[in-house]
Design an enzyme around this catalytic site. Sequence first.
Site, mmCIF file in Angstrom:
data_model
loop_
_atom_site.group_PDB
_atom_site.id
_atom_site.type_symbol
_atom_site.label_atom_id
_atom_site.label_comp_id
_atom_site.label_asym_id
_atom_site.label_seq_id
_atom_site.Cartn_x
_atom_site.Cartn_y
_atom_site.Cartn_z
ATOM 1 C CG HIS A 1 9.350 6.416 1.893
ATOM 2 N ND1 HIS A 1 8.990 5.601 1.859
ATOM 3 C CD2 HIS A 1 9.042 8.163 1.248
ATOM 4 C CE1 HIS A 1 9.358 6.156 0.623
ATOM 5 N NE2 HIS A 1 9.111 7.242 -0.036
ATOM 6 C CG ASP B 1 4.458 0.226 -2.704
ATOM 7 O OD1 ASP B 1 5.862 -0.084 -3.484
ATOM 8 O OD2 ASP B 1 3.691 0.728 -3.178
ATOM 9 C CG ASP C 1 12.283 -0.630 -6.324
ATOM 10 O OD1 ASP C 1 13.435 -1.705 -5.630
ATOM 11 O OD2 ASP C 1 11.778 -0.181 -5.663
#
Length: 1609
Positions: A632, A629, A751
Amino acid sequence: MAAKSKAARAVKKAENKLKNLPNPSVKIPKRNGGSSTETSPTTDGTKTPKTPADEGIEFFEFAPIAADKPIRVFELRLDPDGGPDKDKSYLRLPPADIPYILRVTLDAGTPASKNGVFKTNFPLDGGKFSRERFVERRLPTNFSKPIQVDLPISHAGAFAYWVEYDGDEPGSRTKGREGYFNIDPLLQTKERSSILSPSGAPLSPTDGGAALKSNYVNLPLDSLSILTVVSKWMGPMSGWSKYFEEARDRGYNMLHWTPLQERGESDSPYSIRNQLRYDPSMFSGGKDEVEKEIDGGKAKVEKVFKVAKEQYGLLSLTDVVLNHTANDSPWLVEHPEAGYSPANTPHMAPALELDTAIIDFSATLAANGLPVRIASYGDIETLVGALNQKIKDLNLWQYYVLDVNRENSAVKEAFANGRVIEWQGSPVAGKSVVELAEIVRSLGKAEGLGEFSGRFGVKVDGSFAAGLVKAPFAELGDNVNALADAWVRVVDVLNVPLYQEWEDDTKAALESIKNRVKYTRLDEHGPKLGDISRENPLVEPYFTRLAPTPESDPFVYSLANNGWIWNADPLQNFALLPSKAYIRREVIVWGDCVKLRYGDSPQANPWLWGYMTSYVTSLAATFDGFRIDNCHSTPLHVGVTLLDAARVVNPDLYVCAELFTGSEETDKLFVSRLGLNSLIREMGNAWDPKESSRLLYSYGLGKPIGSMDSACLTSNEELPPPTGKGPARPCVVIPLYGSKPHALLYDLTHDNESYLDKRSAEDVLSTGALVTFSYSAIGSVKGFDDLYPKLLNLVQEKRRYETSGLGEGSGIAKVKRLLNHLRMEMVLGGYVEGHVHQENDYIVMHRVHPGTQKGYLLVAHTSFQKGSKDRGYISPQKLRRTKAKYIYGATIDFPDYEDKSDSETLRGLPGKLTDIPPVVAPQGLDNEGPYVEIIVPEYFPPGSIMLFETQMQEYDVGLDAFCTSGVDEAFSDLSLVDLNVVLHRCDGEERDATSGEIGSYAVPGMGPLVYCGLEGWMHPLRHIMRYNDLGHPLCGHLRDGAWALDYIHSRLARQVDNFPNLVKPAVWFKERFDRIKANMPPFLRPKYFALVISTAYKAARRIAIEQCSEFVSTGHSFTQDLSLCSVQMHGMVQSASLDPGKITPSLAAGLPHFATGWARCWGRDVFISLRGLFLTTGNFDGAKKHILAFASTLKHGLIPNLLDSLRTPRYNSRDSPWWMLQNIQDYAMSAPDGLAILSESVRRRFPKDDTWVPWNDPRAYAECSTIAEIIQEILQRHADGIHFREYNAGPNLDMQMKDEGFNIDIQVDWTTGLIFGGNQHNCGTWMDKMGESQRAGTKGIPGTPRDGAPVEITGLLKSTLRWLNELSTAGKFPFKGVEAEVDGKRRLITYNEWNNLIQASFEQCYYVPLDPGDDAKYNVNPSIINRRGIYKDVYGSGPGREWSDYQFRPNFPIAMTVAPEMFDEQHALGALKLVDKTLRGPLGMKTLDPSDMQYRPYYDNSNDSTDAAIAKGLNYHQGPEWGWPLGYFLRAYLYFDTRVGAGKEDPTQTLHYLHRHLLPMRRHVENDPWAGVPELTNKDGAYCHDSCSTQAWSSSCVLDFLETVHKMN
């Protein structure tokens, strides 16, 4: 002390968690068919479990069994500096279900091979993996053989490597660029039966379709079908079986679970309260049940997942949250150091003050008459305006600036205490305060600047300030107050930009707040948060305030919340400086998540590292995969370390992530460092059908239909044991060209907004179907399949999923079942090739098995617009030689788009799938043959799909094997001259040899090939095969027709009368091409053409190399590439021969300009080229024939420069006989029984009295001489003096030359032993350009006459005399010397006497001393010396041209190579270093010193200007860079540097230095279509249009150097 000890223990504990993790065992097949789970002994006698690396080594040391397949060898070729090129910086390798080899290769002699050591953290020697433990493999140091290291690969993971080698500075080491290789995990699940019946009908579960079997199969990553589910909407685990059954029946094989750990107060799965405990809602007994479990419920969860895997065929994947924890995690109170607070991150202090002010402001709105609920943009402006005043009252500028009062006092105090540091810098008298401020900034004397660590935290040391301010204000004397005031004025200047910075940051913060308030409280699609209060402040709080007690320090217990930033640099932690994201309110914050502060290593925050290590290793033991999760924003070193720990527990852990870096290079960085197996991509992000097709092509194509790489680029070899133990094995070598990150392509992620919001509900069917045809991992969410109308809120949603199975209300589940199962069968079955076609709103995907040409074709009508039922248009899809059978089709209809969920249950839209009646694909026939057409039915509204099974008819299953069979037998009888026809032949040669019938092949859109043979085809094919570039013009041409196939075999068949050995290759080609034409549709023709050509090329090249010397056959690729230039240049044409009466093979000087007729065979070129192209390669017969042919033409003591098939040879070169004598010497010393050539007799083309006669005159060939007599005659004629006028002198012989130029005069100066010759009107050495321009007045004026004694002729003469003296003294040569008139007397001059004359005079005549004080020792004219420390190019140039003696040219290294004994060794090396610095270019040597006034480095023979220096190319040898002298320079430098230079103690120092010079040439030969070294280039290696693209002597002379190196080895 106690605190320090506690911290030390915590660090140790964290490190132990990372190191002392369970040691896994991988089952590798044993030779008896069992599996290995044994243990291995340690030094103390105990046994430890074998690691996967141990078992991999053991595998290679076992004797193979007959059933073993060839070992896969993946070959990685590194750049000269030891690093991978850009494309190869990331490599993805397949699972090591059977161990294989990663072969690392490096070109010999490249910089990285200089005491090179290959390092990798893959455990090559066995044992456990450790990120920081690197295994070394020393690289071989042989300069003449390939460098390769074979690494046995046995398990999954992410690994780094680099090469370390000696640097340029003595004693230094250089670390090459790092590269990374990731090995896919080995995933397994239960096999399933086919989803289709034998007749092709989809089978339901009750019909036995896709039923689980008992055995397990390996799952390639491309076969993963992942379904995302949210556990909080599934109820307790006791009821999960129905969801497993539904997922299984819909064709999924892995479930992606959002985090299952205990959730925080927000109830978001991603806000984890306790990382080591599962959420109580999963257990029937709730919190009480889970609290009884010591392991936090882990064992019960694993039991459920075991059921999912074994009974339903479902693997498990979970999100791993490393960046943050829930704001109510109880351990934060005990360990506030785990978050970012002003106490450990001081610049957070102003951000905290600002955040607190916003909360306080929010609590007092009503009291201050401000709106509590936002109803308009005006309300936002009002609130932000009021907040601005509140912020100003905080005086946050004090965190930015210097305190003028404190600065004033500090200066005064320094003066008072006598601690003034006197200014020592540049004078500052008269400097303004602005200039003084700049000095302070530039010296970095403002401490705390940009740290924001406290109010007035910026300051300048008072002692420094006092000393600086006193220097420019001398007029103030010792007036301390005045000096302090002056310093304050400097501080005021320093503060100006700091105040501006504060204002800019405040403005940015207010703008961010305004935008956030607009979204959260006003925008239509925002959450509309309602009334503003302390509990629900204006914007989300940036800090979680723990405050365990009222007295708790808010600076310690106020922890920064996590979030994200638009377009942020993913490699920068936005919680750390220089980022001011929290001050500027740039973070879109998650108020329920505290950002975790790991620091730069486990030592920086030991408790947190230990705790999170426990978290990830626990998950790794439970789950088959991780989704990282917020990847980045996860610090790379954190992800690397924790994933390493996870992989120790589960080596075959599958890891994926969604990155938002916006950069392919940054994506690769994360993928390679973290070992990400897949990057999540989403089809829902496409904005139209064209973008959808691009995504499918980029991430889901697999390989294009008709791909060539696997068929054409691999090679079969024998693998030596990689550990040095065990047997050799057959292997298949597969080149690596780098990898793209593997894709996990979702139709929709959990999402993102639904398709109803973004496009249309109908597009769920079409796009969902297209994703299943992607050759990648794929993913979906339950809500997509069930047609949920809106994105579900992970935080607020409390309802449960409905399990609708495959029945009514199940959305597109029926289609997903069919297509998900079918794609798994296709991936496991090897349907790796695909095609994507987009036309209007249609997308067609076709998947094909390359070995059977069976496939499945999907037609999808996308629906990016709502409401349309229009069929649209797509042209009929025509498939050649193929039949298509309809399998299934469906449309989807929605009576309405209302949400059917209730207060308890989540349900989808009432979409109805309607099956499309069977569609018949009609057969047709046209001039290209039979075909089938896929035609869309009349009713096919947007959102519809159709599926067909395709099968190529009469597919030739054995064609691949047939195309590669029999090649060795067909090519085995080919001689090197035969191979010239098969491999090369430029257009001019081919037309000459075939009387104009055949020329080079021209490809439309690409132009003519440079060679008619296989090398011509291989140049474009290398690119096509490497990139599967089926859109290349050559591929299009092959699809259009079979002309190229016919050309290849017919050109060979046409020439079998002259080359009978070509019969078998011609038949071999014809048989294969006939079968391809008969059995393959046009779209597969490029693949099979490439397969045949590459197979033939490999065989022809191999057979050529096998006929060469050991130097070539065992050499590296560069040596072998250059050696093929001997095949390239040596062939038969009709217009040039070594015999005037018949056609024989002859050596071309260069291609394409010197390929045929009189221009093909030149005496000088032949004998400069002969040593490298013939003698070093072992073609002694070819060398001997050229020697004998030219020896037979001796006339006037010379051999011809232009042979012209011995019919009308021209004798105008003074150097040619000396090059021949050097070659006779080289032949005698290298060929078996080489000295015997001296006794060979040749018939003389001309009578010995030099009478010119035609070749067929009876006087021609009437007399004989031995080679020894020929040698002697050359020497004697020179000793006597040579004076003649060329036969047929005049325009018919040379239309450019003036009359005086035809006069040839050569004589010996018996005071020095040097040979002089030539005049200003001719040019008798290799620098032979004659002026041609009437306009510029240069016609008949040589560019470089070099009359006198050219240095290379002197060297060649000296070499010959030395050799003949040795032979004569040993009684192996029948002569002692020459008769000559010396001082008026004719007497015998022995070879030794002549040799000694030159030895004694050479340095005096040729050296130009470095020190002018030494001029008297040498024959120099100081007034015309341009450069010192060199050797003259000529000695004794003609009157008026004395200056040309001193021109700095690359000719003296030739003399150094053949007669090094003439040179003072120190002088020689100094001169060579000047050559290296001044004359050496990328591919050759500058022919003139750039400082010379005549230097003109750009050659253009068509230039007809009035510039005499360059008109008609007069500057041919006045600066352009010629290839062949480079080889002599390298040999000379090697000789002298290893005697008196850097290589004296260690010759490898010299060898490495010189091999660097060859790097550009290596690249050129490898990539240029001519596959050779050009005649010349313009300045700095620039392309020269008038140069031969490949020149015999250019390649030859480098081969000479490489062979010299080989002999040293």
